[in-house]
Structure formats: C-alpha cells, structure tokens
Write an enzyme that holds these catalytic residues in place. Structure first.
Site, PDB file in Angstrom:
ATOM      1  CD  GLU A   1      -2.767   2.317  -3.404  1.00 28.42           C
ATOM      2  OE1 GLU A   1      -3.028   3.742  -3.660  1.00 28.42           O
ATOM      3  OE2 GLU A   1      -3.073   1.507  -2.904  1.00 28.42           O
ATOM      4  CG  HIS A   2      -0.298   6.122  -0.579  1.00 28.26           C
ATOM      5  ND1 HIS A   2      -0.960   7.116   0.046  1.00 28.26           N
ATOM      6  CD2 HIS A   2      -1.238   4.927  -0.202  1.00 28.26           C
ATOM      7  CE1 HIS A   2      -2.166   6.734   0.626  1.00 28.26           C
ATOM      8  NE2 HIS A   2      -2.460   5.463   0.303  1.00 28.26           N
TER       9      HIS A   2
ATOM     10  CG  HIS B   1      -1.926   1.228   1.314  1.00 26.37           C
ATOM     11  ND1 HIS B   1      -1.647   1.973   2.286  1.00 26.37           N
ATOM     12  CD2 HIS B   1      -2.853   1.495   0.559  1.00 26.37           C
ATOM     13  CE1 HIS B   1      -2.488   3.129   2.021  1.00 26.37           C
ATOM     14  NE2 HIS B   1      -3.301   2.946   1.043  1.00 26.37           N
TER      15      HIS B   1
ATOM     16  CD  GLU C   1      -4.781   5.510   3.364  1.00 30.67           C
ATOM     17  OE1 GLU C   1      -5.655   4.768   3.082  1.00 30.67           O
ATOM     18  OE2 GLU C   1      -3.964   5.385   2.892  1.00 30.67           O
TER      19      GLU C   1
END
Length: 419
Positions: free
Chosen positions: A57-58, A54, A134
């Site tokens: 991906e960021h 993740h 998040e």
C-alpha cells in the site's frame, strides 16, 4: 454486464470478469467519494511476510506508469480533494474525496495506484524505513501498543492476531519481487469492489472505468476466499512491563462476523456498557470511583470473526481497583442483561449513530463496499432501523450472557512493574 437497483439512487453493476461497481447518488452535495477495495490484506499473509500488504500500500504511492509520486500527491490536492489508503485485516482500500466534477480524474488516479504501480527496487529502502518508523511510533505509544498486544493474546497463531504493520525482521526480508508477486496475485479485477457516493452518475462512472480497462476480460476472476477463523484464547491474563506513567489495560474476546444477526444486540450492549459519557463504565469507573480519564468499550467485525473489548488507562496504584470495577460491570451485564429503559435508550443511541454517520459521501461509500466485502445482504436504512427496533430483551440477554461474561475476557496489562 448486469446492473441492479438496490435502493433509491443506489445501483450495482457486476461485470463478467467479477468486478463489482456500486454507486449511491446524493444530489444535495457537490462532492463525491470513490474507492477501490481489494480483497487482499494482512489476514492473508504468511508468517514470514508479515506486513507485506501494508508495505505494498505504501509502495504504490512512490510512482505509477503515468504519474510520479509528486504528481499523485498534487493532482487532486490542488483541486481541494485528497487521496487516502488503508490496510485492514480483510481488505486494502484506496480512496479519493473530490469535487463532483473531478470524479473522472479521481478514478484515473486510483486506477493508476491499484493497477499500474512501478514498485521500483530503488524506492524499497526509503519506504521500508518509513514503515519501521511507524512501528517505532506504536512501540512508543502505549495506548496503541496495548491493542496490538491484546490482538496477539487473543489469536497468537492466526493472522487476526498479527500486527498489520509487520515486524522489523519480516520487513527487512521483503523484496520488490515479493511485492510484485502480491500485486499480481491480489490486485486483479475480480478481486476488487469499486464504490462511489455523492453527486455521482452511475453511467458516467461505468464509462470512466471502461476507459481505464476495468471491464476487460469475459472470464470470471474468482475473488480471494475468506479468512478461515480459529477460536480465540479466552480467559487469559497477560502482563507486559514498560516504564510508563499509566497502566494501560484491554479486556476482550472474540465474537462473530459482521453478517451475523446478533450484530445489533451486541452494538446496543457495547454502547450501554462503554459507548459514551452516560455509559455504565464511564459512570462507574470515571465519575464515581475517579480511577481513569479514558475508558470505553469497542467492537470490530471481520470477515471470519469479530472482537469486543474495553480499554482503560489508569495509575499503576489504582490498576487493580479499576480491573475489579470493570469485571463487576461485566458480571452485572452478563447476569442481568438490560432493563427495558436502558434497552430503549440503547436502541435510540445506535439508530442516531447510524443515521448521523451516513451524512457524508465517504461514509456512504464505505457502507456500499462493506456489505459486498463481508458477503452481507444490502439493507435499506429504514429496514436496518426496523431491525434495531425489533431487538428483544431476550436477544440482548442471550448476547450479554455469552460475550460479556467476565471469565471469557482475555486481559492484557501494559505498564510498570509494581515491584
């Protein structure tokens, strides 16, 4: 390269390097959806690097060899299109929905993201903080957090039970070198599937991909192997005390992967059990007993296994009554299966959901990529609808008996201590 026609308007090309490209032409629309799917995601992570997929991906959106972060955000948006990305358990995807004329630009930008990210050390700290926010957001949202707690209860020592976002301590330890190593080890051509649907030309897409270097290399690059499943914890009960206004409860168990032929019986059962206002759980727990505003059943399929569950949010004072009512519905379904009328309605509901879901290019694109990513056989829509029609009461009863037995369900409660 080998190109095969799978259906009317649907083509698949397999390159010598292992890359798979799929298109479905929908001439009645003026848009196109295109996505690059990478077989590297959270289920492949080591415990000391949770959240790295993740994080990567960021980070790819912070800039590429040809575009700044602002240019990545603007180039398609000013044309009415947009970029999206998603890190799942089994794959990471980068997608664009654009006007059909902008498909070449979308492919170029997605290629930049997947193949040419800068992954600069100077961008690391700011994006790490974004992801920590998040994580904090999930911690402050109990009806999200309860699902993460339930996954951990089902698979406490397996990647399917770990949070896709990772943990603060693992994120803090990740370096730009770690991200580059993951990129080198996962974001290669043979580990990718590229799918497009809408007003697209297969030949045009192949030409653009060739220009972007996707077909370089004649040696087949073997895609990443699938996730080895482990049995889930069944029949456990876990309680997490939080000062919340509601008690949030998730029931659930493991099932089977997407390619299993029992997926249609379990989909029918999930709909009848808790898939809408007419479902058994909605009618019993909300309409008759008034114990909840939100209650529903759900299912997920992964490459190595699957998940079936129920969520309910209720007042702390009525949580026990809600649990008993839900267990009663589980028990009734497991013992009795479905009468013919409910089975017939359940089949119609599932067929309607499938047909309506495929009216957008994005859904068509995801369907194309999905059967390849999950090692499933492509089925034309009419064949799929025929399989649903052929589901028998005995097949439904067998699935209900195995997967809806109340003693099989692991239950997680998140809410205040009753004292």
């Amino acid at each position: 390269m080998e190109t095969a026609r799978l259906d009317e308007g649907l083509l698949r090309t397999t390159a010598p390097n292992g890359l798979v490209v799929l298109t479905e032409r929908l001439p009645g629309v003026r848009s196109a959806a295109v996505g690059i799917y990478v077989r590297t995601a959270s289920a492949h992570e080591r415990p000391n690097q949770l959240g790295i997929s993740h994080f990567l991906e960021h980070m790819v959106f912070k800039g590429t060899e040809r575009r700044t972060a602002r240019e990545l955000a603007l180039e398609l948006e000013v044309r009415g299109g947009g970029l999206d990305a998603f890190t799942g358990r089994d794959y990471t995807s980068y997608q664009a929905h654009v006007l059909d004329a902008d498909l070449p630009l979308a492919v170029e930008i997605l290629t930049d993201l997947v193949r040419r990210p800068l992954l600069r050390e100077s961008d690391l700290e700011s994006e790490r903080n974004v992801i920590l926010e998040e994580i904090n957001g999930v911690a402050d949202t109990p009806d999200d957090l309860v699902f993460e707690l339930h996954a951990e209860a089902l698979w406490p020592n397996h990647p399917y039970g770990y949070s896709i976002l990772g943990k603060p301590e693992t994120l803090e330890a990740l370096s730009s070198g770690d991200l580059r190593a993951l990129h080198r080890g996962g974001y290669y051509r043979g580990n990718c599937v590229i799918a497009a649907a809408g007003n697209v030309s297969h030949d045009q897409l192949i030409t653009v991909l060739e220009r972007e270097g996707w077909f370089e290399g004649v040696t087949r690059e073997v895609p990443r192997s699938g996730v080895v499943p482990v049995p889930a914890v069944r029949g456990a009960e876990c309680i997490e005390h939080r000062d919340t206004s509601q008690t949030h409860i998730v029931f659930g168990t493991d099932t089977f992967p997407l390619r299993d032929p029992r997926r249609f019986p379990i989909a029918i059962l999930t709909n009848v059990f808790g898939g809408g206002m007419s479902s058994r759980l909605f009618q019993r727990v909300r309409e008759e007993l008034g114990l909840a505003y939100a209650i529903f059943a759900y299912k997920h399929f992964y490459q190595g296994t699957g998940q079936l569950g129920v969520y309910v949010g209720t007042q702390p004072s009525t949580a026990d009554r809600a649990v008993e009512a839900i267990k009663g519905e589980y028990d009734r379904l497991a013992r009795e299966g479905l009468p013919l009328a409910e089975l017939t309605n359940g089949k119609q509901q599932l067929k309607g959901q499938i047909m309506l879901s495929l009216e957008s290019p994005g859904a068509r694109m995801a369907r194309l990529a999905g059967f390849t990513l999950y090692d499933d056989r492509y089925r034309p829509l009419d064949e799929m609808l025929g399989e649903i029609d052929r589901v028998t009461p005995d097949e439904v009863a067998a699935v209900a008996s195995e997967f809806f037995a109340p003693e099989r369900q692991t239950v997680v409660r998140l809410g205040p201590d009753k004292g």
